[in-house]
Motif scaffolding. Structure first.
Motif, PDB file in Angstrom:
ATOM      1  N   ARG A 283      -3.433  -3.740   8.374  1.00  0.00           N
ATOM      2  CA  ARG A 283      -2.202  -4.193   7.736  1.00  0.00           C
ATOM      3  C   ARG A 283      -2.556  -4.853   6.406  1.00  0.00           C
ATOM      4  O   ARG A 283      -3.627  -5.442   6.272  1.00  0.00           O
ATOM      5  CB  ARG A 283      -1.459  -5.212   8.611  1.00  0.00           C
ATOM      6  N   ALA A 284      -1.636  -4.771   5.485  1.00  0.00           N
ATOM      7  CA  ALA A 284      -1.854  -5.407   4.184  1.00  0.00           C
ATOM      8  C   ALA A 284      -1.057  -6.705   4.139  1.00  0.00           C
ATOM      9  O   ALA A 284       0.158  -6.716   4.338  1.00  0.00           O
ATOM     10  CB  ALA A 284      -1.401  -4.470   3.066  1.00  0.00           C
ATOM     11  N   LEU A 285      -1.785  -7.788   3.946  1.00  0.00           N
ATOM     12  CA  LEU A 285      -1.176  -9.112   3.898  1.00  0.00           C
ATOM     13  C   LEU A 285      -0.828  -9.407   2.449  1.00  0.00           C
ATOM     14  O   LEU A 285      -1.707  -9.410   1.577  1.00  0.00           O
ATOM     15  CB  LEU A 285      -2.200 -10.134   4.410  1.00  0.00           C
ATOM     16  N   LEU A 286       0.452  -9.632   2.180  1.00  0.00           N
ATOM     17  CA  LEU A 286       0.884  -9.906   0.809  1.00  0.00           C
ATOM     18  C   LEU A 286       0.818 -11.414   0.570  1.00  0.00           C
ATOM     19  O   LEU A 286       1.343 -12.196   1.356  1.00  0.00           O
ATOM     20  CB  LEU A 286       2.309  -9.394   0.591  1.00  0.00           C
TER      21      LEU A 286
ATOM     22  N   ILE B 191       3.960  -8.739   5.348  1.00  0.00           N
ATOM     23  CA  ILE B 191       2.932  -7.837   5.882  1.00  0.00           C
ATOM     24  C   ILE B 191       3.489  -6.422   5.849  1.00  0.00           C
ATOM     25  O   ILE B 191       4.608  -6.180   6.329  1.00  0.00           O
ATOM     26  CB  ILE B 191       2.573  -8.214   7.337  1.00  0.00           C
ATOM     27  N   ILE B 192       2.713  -5.523   5.282  1.00  0.00           N
ATOM     28  CA  ILE B 192       3.114  -4.117   5.260  1.00  0.00           C
ATOM     29  C   ILE B 192       1.925  -3.278   5.726  1.00  0.00           C
ATOM     30  O   ILE B 192       0.833  -3.807   5.919  1.00  0.00           O
ATOM     31  CB  ILE B 192       3.575  -3.673   3.841  1.00  0.00           C
ATOM     32  N   THR B 193       2.165  -2.006   5.941  1.00  0.00           N
ATOM     33  CA  THR B 193       1.049  -1.163   6.368  1.00  0.00           C
ATOM     34  C   THR B 193       0.134  -0.894   5.165  1.00  0.00           C
ATOM     35  O   THR B 193       0.551  -1.025   4.008  1.00  0.00           O
ATOM     36  CB  THR B 193       1.536   0.192   6.919  1.00  0.00           C
ATOM     37  N   LYS B 194      -1.067  -0.478   5.488  1.00  0.00           N
ATOM     38  CA  LYS B 194      -2.020  -0.177   4.419  1.00  0.00           C
ATOM     39  C   LYS B 194      -1.481   0.975   3.548  1.00  0.00           C
ATOM     40  O   LYS B 194      -1.600   0.955   2.318  1.00  0.00           O
ATOM     41  CB  LYS B 194      -3.351   0.224   5.073  1.00  0.00           C
ATOM     42  N   GLU B 195      -0.851   1.951   4.223  1.00  0.00           N
ATOM     43  CA  GLU B 195      -0.334   3.109   3.499  1.00  0.00           C
ATOM     44  C   GLU B 195       0.761   2.700   2.515  1.00  0.00           C
ATOM     45  O   GLU B 195       0.810   3.188   1.388  1.00  0.00           O
ATOM     46  CB  GLU B 195       0.205   4.160   4.485  1.00  0.00           C
ATOM     47  N   GLN B 196       1.629   1.790   2.983  1.00  0.00           N
ATOM     48  CA  GLN B 196       2.701   1.322   2.099  1.00  0.00           C
ATOM     49  C   GLN B 196       2.122   0.620   0.871  1.00  0.00           C
ATOM     50  O   GLN B 196       2.582   0.808  -0.246  1.00  0.00           O
ATOM     51  CB  GLN B 196       3.628   0.359   2.855  1.00  0.00           C
TER      52      GLN B 196
ATOM     53  N   GLU C 276       0.438   1.360  -5.018  1.00  0.00           N
ATOM     54  CA  GLU C 276      -0.727   1.223  -5.897  1.00  0.00           C
ATOM     55  C   GLU C 276      -1.204  -0.217  -5.993  1.00  0.00           C
ATOM     56  O   GLU C 276      -1.636  -0.697  -7.048  1.00  0.00           O
ATOM     57  CB  GLU C 276      -0.419   1.796  -7.294  1.00  0.00           C
ATOM     58  N   MET C 277      -1.101  -0.899  -4.881  1.00  0.00           N
ATOM     59  CA  MET C 277      -1.584  -2.278  -4.854  1.00  0.00           C
ATOM     60  C   MET C 277      -3.091  -2.274  -4.646  1.00  0.00           C
ATOM     61  O   MET C 277      -3.647  -1.338  -4.087  1.00  0.00           O
ATOM     62  CB  MET C 277      -0.918  -3.064  -3.714  1.00  0.00           C
ATOM     63  N   ASP C 278      -3.711  -3.308  -5.107  1.00  0.00           N
ATOM     64  CA  ASP C 278      -5.152  -3.502  -4.898  1.00  0.00           C
ATOM     65  C   ASP C 278      -5.304  -4.119  -3.509  1.00  0.00           C
ATOM     66  O   ASP C 278      -5.009  -5.295  -3.311  1.00  0.00           O
ATOM     67  CB  ASP C 278      -5.674  -4.435  -5.993  1.00  0.00           C
ATOM     68  N   VAL C 279      -5.705  -3.304  -2.547  1.00  0.00           N
ATOM     69  CA  VAL C 279      -5.819  -3.783  -1.156  1.00  0.00           C
ATOM     70  C   VAL C 279      -7.291  -4.094  -0.869  1.00  0.00           C
ATOM     71  O   VAL C 279      -8.136  -3.198  -0.868  1.00  0.00           O
ATOM     72  CB  VAL C 279      -5.288  -2.731  -0.156  1.00  0.00           C
TER      73      VAL C 279
ATOM     74  N   ASN D  16      10.078   0.685   0.705  1.00  0.00           N
ATOM     75  CA  ASN D  16      10.255   0.187   2.062  1.00  0.00           C
ATOM     76  C   ASN D  16       9.104  -0.787   2.318  1.00  0.00           C
ATOM     77  O   ASN D  16       7.949  -0.421   2.299  1.00  0.00           O
ATOM     78  CB  ASN D  16      10.195   1.351   3.049  1.00  0.00           C
ATOM     79  N   THR D  17       9.411  -2.029   2.541  1.00  0.00           N
ATOM     80  CA  THR D  17       8.369  -3.049   2.548  1.00  0.00           C
ATOM     81  C   THR D  17       7.826  -3.403   3.923  1.00  0.00           C
ATOM     82  O   THR D  17       6.921  -4.216   4.021  1.00  0.00           O
ATOM     83  CB  THR D  17       8.907  -4.336   1.915  1.00  0.00           C
ATOM     84  N   GLY D  18       8.338  -2.828   4.976  1.00  0.00           N
ATOM     85  CA  GLY D  18       7.810  -3.193   6.304  1.00  0.00           C
ATOM     86  C   GLY D  18       8.214  -4.617   6.642  1.00  0.00           C
ATOM     87  O   GLY D  18       9.269  -5.091   6.247  1.00  0.00           O
ATOM     88  N   ALA D  19       7.341  -5.314   7.366  1.00  0.00           N
ATOM     89  CA  ALA D  19       7.672  -6.660   7.833  1.00  0.00           C
ATOM     90  C   ALA D  19       7.458  -7.674   6.725  1.00  0.00           C
ATOM     91  O   ALA D  19       6.369  -7.785   6.183  1.00  0.00           O
ATOM     92  CB  ALA D  19       6.805  -7.017   9.025  1.00  0.00           C
ATOM     93  N   ILE D  20       8.491  -8.366   6.361  1.00  0.00           N
ATOM     94  CA  ILE D  20       8.358  -9.445   5.391  1.00  0.00           C
ATOM     95  C   ILE D  20       8.598 -10.748   6.140  1.00  0.00           C
ATOM     96  O   ILE D  20       9.612 -10.912   6.814  1.00  0.00           O
ATOM     97  CB  ILE D  20       9.379  -9.295   4.246  1.00  0.00           C
ATOM     98  N   LEU D  21       7.693 -11.656   6.029  1.00  0.00           N
ATOM     99  CA  LEU D  21       7.812 -12.930   6.759  1.00  0.00           C
ATOM    100  C   LEU D  21       8.794 -13.863   6.071  1.00  0.00           C
ATOM    101  O   LEU D  21       8.895 -13.881   4.870  1.00  0.00           O
ATOM    102  CB  LEU D  21       6.435 -13.598   6.854  1.00  0.00           C
TER     103      LEU D  21
END
Lengths: 182, 148
Positions: B59-62, B26-31, B36-39, B143-148
């Motif tokens: 939040r952006a769920l990867l 999970i990362i922020t929308k801004e990240q 340039e991910m398709d969110v 910087n990827t934020g929280a990675i599960l």
């Protein structure tokens, strides 16, 4: 000597004794009468398994408008439907005295939200009348007949026909907001 | 199979649970946008009826099965262990007329009920407008934020 009045009374008594008393045990059917937006409707009691007070409802995304959500009934999940649309009625929010009737028909089980449950009565089968010819086509599809409750007319609904429509109401993708605020 | 570890979040007032094993991170929308991910907002894939959906803390769920896209959700509330006894199938009436096949059940989590979504069955292409390179390539330099 008996007077005229006594003779008449004797004759009436004799006639009454001579009358054969025929008791007809008429078949009855149980009906659950409920209200929805001021109208009275009924479902056959054999198809109503339980009547619940309003409990928290959980919306399931993707559901059509007539399924406001699911409820937790003693650990089991039951769907809840609103039948307003099937009856040509406008949508309404559940009244404080609203009830959820758990109905079963054709192997499908679901809650049905109504404004109030008025009564549960046994009515002679012969008192059930066919649907009024004045009913509009869309509603008529779900109506099994009419009965009188006091001086009020009650529309008897066919649960099976309502449940039978479940597969016919997919949500179109364009029901989702086109350009949602994020 | 004893149950699932569920990532719990809320969208439009509906509590949603997804299998944590299907989530890469999970990362922020801004990240995600920087990469340039398709969110894709969740409600563009799963209709929420007439509800107006707003993400207060997006939040952006990867997704593990689709490295090119991320799912926009509200910030997760919890990660819980849901035993198989707490999971229920969708009632037949709902299963028959809900076209979103990724919605497969309901988990009772205390007083709440979480709608279960199978991320592998989610038709993400329906809400997608672009296709970019995989996030794993981008994550290596960001910087990827929280990675599960």
């Amino acid at each position: 000597m008996k007077g005229k009045s006594e003779l008449i009374l004797d004759e009436l008594k004799r006639r009454k004794t001579g009358e054969r008393i025929v008791e007809v045990e008429e078949d009855t059917v149980k009906m659950v009468i409920f209200s929805l937006l001021g109208g009275l409707y009924a479902f056959p009691g054999s198809e109503i398994k339980e009547i619940l007070t309003l409990v928290p409802m959980y919306y399931v995304p993707g559901s059509p408008d007539f399924i406001p959500g699911v409820i937790n009934v003693r650990g089991d999940i039951e769907s809840v439907i609103k039948i307003n649309g099937f009856l040509g009625l406008t949508d309404s929010k559940p009244a404080p005295e609203g009830r959820i009737m758990i109905a079963v028909s054709g192997g499908v089980r679901s809650g049905i939200v109504v404004d109030s449950v008025e009564d549960v009565i046994d009515v002679p089968v012969s008192s059930l009348k066919p649907p009024l010819p004045t009913l509009s086509g869309a509603v008529r599809e779900y109506v099994a007949g009419e009965l009188m409750y006091g001086d009020k007319s009650v529309t008897v609904l066919d649960v099976g026909k309502i449940f039978g429509k479940f597969g016919d109401n997919p949500v179109r993708r364009d029901d989702a907001p086109a350009d949602p605020a994020v | 199979m004893n149950g699932l570890e569920l990532l719990i979040f809320t969208v439009g007032g509906t509590v949603i649970g997804v299998d944590r094993q299907q989530v890469y991170g999970i990362i922020t929308k801004e990240q995600a946008e920087e990469m340039e991910m398709d969110v894709i907002p969740l409600h563009r894939i799963i209709p929420f009826g007439r509800k107006s959906i707003h993400y207060r803390c997006p939040r952006a769920l990867l997704l593990k099965n689709d490295p090119s896209r991320a799912l926009l959700i509200e910030s997760p509330d919890d990660i819980i262990q849901a035993g198989i006894d707490s999971i229920r199938c969708l009632p037949p009436a709902l299963a028959a007329c809900n076209p979103v096949k990724a919605i497969w059940g309901v988990a009772m989590t205390g007083e709440r009920a979480a709608v279960l979504v199978d991320l592998d069955k989610l038709d993400i292409t329906a809400g997608s407008q672009n296709r970019h390179i995989g996030f794993e390539q981008k994550i290596s330099t960001k910087n990827t934020g929280a990675i599960l």
